[in-house]
Design an enzyme around this catalytic site. Structure first.
Site, mmCIF file in Angstrom:
data_model
loop_
_atom_site.group_PDB
_atom_site.id
_atom_site.type_symbol
_atom_site.label_atom_id
_atom_site.label_comp_id
_atom_site.label_asym_id
_atom_site.label_seq_id
_atom_site.Cartn_x
_atom_site.Cartn_y
_atom_site.Cartn_z
ATOM 1 N N ASP A 1 -51.522 -17.327 10.836
ATOM 2 C CA ASP A 1 -50.165 -16.789 10.765
ATOM 3 C C ASP A 1 -49.328 -17.403 11.866
ATOM 4 O OD1 ASP A 1 -48.724 -14.514 9.178
ATOM 5 O OD2 ASP A 1 -47.943 -14.457 11.213
ATOM 6 N N ARG B 1 -52.553 -12.536 -1.085
ATOM 7 C CA ARG B 1 -52.913 -11.285 -1.757
ATOM 8 C C ARG B 1 -52.877 -11.329 -3.279
ATOM 9 N NH1 ARG B 1 -48.812 -7.987 1.858
ATOM 10 N NH2 ARG B 1 -47.927 -10.057 1.719
ATOM 11 N N TYR C 1 -38.963 -12.556 15.635
ATOM 12 C CA TYR C 1 -39.974 -11.478 15.608
ATOM 13 C C TYR C 1 -40.224 -10.929 17.006
ATOM 14 C CZ TYR C 1 -40.866 -12.597 10.743
ATOM 15 O OH TYR C 1 -40.712 -12.782 9.407
ATOM 16 N N ARG D 1 -60.751 -10.540 2.629
ATOM 17 C CA ARG D 1 -60.048 -9.799 3.686
ATOM 18 C C ARG D 1 -60.737 -8.462 3.957
ATOM 19 N NH1 ARG D 1 -54.094 -7.750 2.529
ATOM 20 N NH2 ARG D 1 -55.388 -6.379 1.264
ATOM 21 N N ARG E 1 -48.089 -19.963 0.948
ATOM 22 C CA ARG E 1 -48.855 -18.723 0.785
ATOM 23 C C ARG E 1 -49.877 -18.811 -0.352
ATOM 24 N NH1 ARG E 1 -46.489 -14.036 3.307
ATOM 25 N NH2 ARG E 1 -46.009 -14.837 5.357
HETATM 26 O O1 CP3 Z 1 -49.497 -20.502 3.096
HETATM 27 C C1 CP3 Z 1 -50.660 -20.120 3.294
HETATM 28 O O2 CP3 Z 1 -51.443 -19.836 2.369
HETATM 29 C C2 CP3 Z 1 -51.197 -20.133 4.718
HETATM 30 C C3 CP3 Z 1 -51.145 -18.893 5.434
HETATM 31 C C4 CP3 Z 1 -49.854 -18.307 5.966
HETATM 32 C C5 CP3 Z 1 -49.717 -16.924 6.180
HETATM 33 N N1 CP3 Z 1 -48.546 -16.695 6.857
HETATM 34 C C6 CP3 Z 1 -50.695 -15.911 5.796
HETATM 35 C C7 CP3 Z 1 -50.257 -14.517 5.647
HETATM 36 C C8 CP3 Z 1 -48.693 -18.916 6.439
HETATM 37 C C9 CP3 Z 1 -48.287 -20.385 6.401
HETATM 38 C C10 CP3 Z 1 -47.891 -17.881 7.007
HETATM 39 C C11 CP3 Z 1 -46.601 -18.146 7.669
HETATM 40 C C12 CP3 Z 1 -45.731 -17.018 8.041
HETATM 41 N N2 CP3 Z 1 -46.087 -15.792 8.560
HETATM 42 C C13 CP3 Z 1 -44.324 -17.068 8.027
HETATM 43 C C14 CP3 Z 1 -43.484 -18.256 7.655
HETATM 44 C C15 CP3 Z 1 -43.540 -18.545 6.209
HETATM 45 C C16 CP3 Z 1 -42.723 -17.647 5.361
HETATM 46 O O3 CP3 Z 1 -43.316 -16.971 4.523
HETATM 47 O O4 CP3 Z 1 -41.513 -17.694 5.488
HETATM 48 C C17 CP3 Z 1 -43.846 -15.825 8.479
HETATM 49 C C18 CP3 Z 1 -42.382 -15.419 8.581
HETATM 50 C C19 CP3 Z 1 -44.969 -15.053 8.825
HETATM 51 C C20 CP3 Z 1 -44.986 -13.690 9.426
HETATM 52 C C21 CP3 Z 1 -45.639 -12.753 8.510
HETATM 53 N N3 CP3 Z 1 -46.990 -12.726 8.245
HETATM 54 C C22 CP3 Z 1 -45.028 -11.752 7.726
HETATM 55 C C23 CP3 Z 1 -43.529 -11.473 7.710
HETATM 56 C C24 CP3 Z 1 -46.048 -11.133 7.007
HETATM 57 C C25 CP3 Z 1 -45.933 -9.955 6.095
HETATM 58 C C26 CP3 Z 1 -45.243 -10.423 4.862
HETATM 59 C C27 CP3 Z 1 -45.746 -9.744 3.645
HETATM 60 O O5 CP3 Z 1 -45.712 -10.424 2.607
HETATM 61 O O6 CP3 Z 1 -46.176 -8.584 3.714
HETATM 62 C C28 CP3 Z 1 -47.264 -11.768 7.323
HETATM 63 C C29 CP3 Z 1 -48.594 -11.443 6.767
HETATM 64 C C30 CP3 Z 1 -49.344 -12.528 6.069
HETATM 65 N N4 CP3 Z 1 -49.427 -13.808 6.495
HETATM 66 C C31 CP3 Z 1 -50.149 -12.364 4.907
HETATM 67 C C32 CP3 Z 1 -50.717 -13.607 4.644
HETATM 68 C C33 CP3 Z 1 -51.690 -13.947 3.548
HETATM 69 C C34 CP3 Z 1 -50.378 -11.074 4.163
HETATM 70 C C35 CP3 Z 1 -51.242 -10.210 5.011
HETATM 71 C C36 CP3 Z 1 -52.288 -9.447 4.227
HETATM 72 O O7 CP3 Z 1 -53.291 -10.050 3.794
HETATM 73 O O8 CP3 Z 1 -52.096 -8.237 4.099
#
Ligand code: CP3
Length: 354
Positions: free
Chosen positions: A77, A31, A154, A40, A27
């Site tokens: 994602d 944010r 999911y 964004r 990540r």
């Molecule tokens: O690592 C990186 O920088 C690359 C981008 C990346 C994102 N999601 C961007 C993201 C990666 C590798 C993911 C993987 C992801 N997405 C996983 C597996 C990794 C982990 O964290 O266990 C999962 C379970 C998801 C599903 C997902 N996407 C969730 C549960 C959420 C919300 C979580 C939260 O923190 O609110 C997301 C959203 C998400 N994916 C964001 C980002 C930057 C935040 C969205 C925003 O900008 O508002």
């Protein structure tokens, strides 16, 4: 393709000699960075950002400039795969992901197609090509996917869950339907990763965020088996270099030996295990990635540096360590603390590689 100026990450994945330990962070584009929030906002929302190759490239490169990360990770994602299978996906502001029409029975599973990644996920392929141009060989690009089991959670729960009651009920009551879903996901994901590799991803990571909620027996049956199936289908070489595969199961530290036996190159660690013990258990089979507690980034820069030194000392004078957090960085961490984390790894690790 352009020559890589910094290939520390790829060399460490393959347990080759390095001058210092490479570091990136799950990540890392996210944010906690004001620059990310600004991009964004220009895109409209999170999914718009994922679908815009120019802006996805911009946020992918931000942590390379700001943190000096040794690898970039594709901005996207894991849930774009079920979306490409026809499931409506929404991300409300400040909320997690939602599938308003979740998979509830075998008939729903049977209807799911296996997407063509070059068609339904063409915007991801375009982002990869744009990012490779933008990187210009500075560091390698990591592609990724969710594991079949993690994607299925999911799709069946309709979003995040605390108990995972719906997917577990389906796995226990109708294992044949669950296996059909996992097979379809494994084939979709394998094609998706191979397309990412063909378009320029230089390593790939499989995120099995929810494998750790399973019993040992069920982890083998519903999660690990399908990750192994994916690993076996991947093109492991491109542009004259091996493409390393990283498997990361959060909560899966009890099963490290089995994970290392899948044929992956790197095992991702969460923070619940000491890295020296992990190394003893997997021996020379694979490299290890991890594993600082992400919450350590809330502590003072001195504490962060002390923890980095502790993890480096535990790993010791060996090849095959990619420094990372044990899970993703959280949104309210100060960017200065993330910068200090990266700086500490660069400065403190060289002594272990002489
Ligand atoms: O690592 C990186 O920088 C690359 C981008 C990346 C994102 N999601 C961007 C993201 C990666 C590798 C993911 C993987 C992801 N997405 C996983 C597996 C990794 C982990 O964290 O266990 C999962 C379970 C998801 C599903 C997902 N996407 C969730 C549960 C959420 C919300 C979580 C939260 O923190 O609110 C997301 C959203 C998400 N994916 C964001 C980002 C930057 C935040 C969205 C925003 O900008 O508002």
């Amino acid at each position: 393709m352009n020559e890589l100026k910094n290939d520390l990450f790829l060399r460490a994945c393959l347990r080759q000699d390095v001058e210092r330990t490479p570091v990136w962070m799950m990540r890392q584009a996210g944010r906690y960075l004001p620059e990310y929030r600004a991009t964004r906002a220009r895109a409209g929302g999170f999914l718009d950002l994922c679908r815009n190759p120019e802006l996805a490239c911009e946020v992918t490169l931000q942590p390379i400039d700001i943190l000096n990360a040794d690898a970039a990770i594709l901005f996207s994602d894991i849930l774009v795969v079920p979306e490409a299978m026809g499931m409506e996906l929404t991300f409300g502001t400040g909320e997690g992901p939602k599938f308003p029409q979740p998979v509830t029975c075998r008939a729903d599973v049977e209807k799911l197609p296996i997407p063509d990644p070059e068609v339904e996920l063409d915007y991801v392929m375009s982002a990869i090509r744009t990012i490779r141009k933008g990187l210009d060989g500075r560091v390698p690009l990591i592609g990724f996917t969710g594991s079949p089991w993690t994607l299925a959670t999911y799709m069946v729960e309709g979003g995040g869950s605390k108990t995972f009651s719906k997917i577990k009920k389906m796995a226990f009551d109708d294992p044949a339907a669950m296996h059909l879903l996992l097979e379809k996901l494994a084939d979709s994901v394998a094609a998706y990763l191979n397309a990412q590799i063909a378009n320029g991803a230089q390593a790939v990571q499989i995120f099995d965020t929810w494998g750790g909620i399973l019993t040992t027996r069920d982890y083998g049956e519903f999660s690990l088996q399908y990750m192994q199936r994916i690993v076996e289908q991947l093109n492991r070489e491109n542009e004259g270099r091996r493409v390393p595969v990283i498997l990361y199961t959060k909560g899966g530290m009890g099963w490290l030996e089995a994970i290392a036996d899948t044929g992956c190159d790197v095992v991702g660690l969460d923070w619940s295990i000491d890295i020296d013990q992990a190394r003893e258990r997997v021996g020379h089979k694979v490299a290890l990635q991890g594993n600082m507690d992400p919450c350590m980034l809330y502590a003072s820069p001195d504490c962060i540096r002390a923890e980095v030194k502790d993890i480096l000392a535990k790993f010791g004078h060996h090849n095959g360590h990619v420094f990372n957090l044990g899970h993703g960085i959280t949104p309210d961490v100060s960017p200065e603390h993330a910068i200090e984390f990266f700086k500490a790894v660069r400065e403190e690790s060289a002594q272990y590689h002489r």
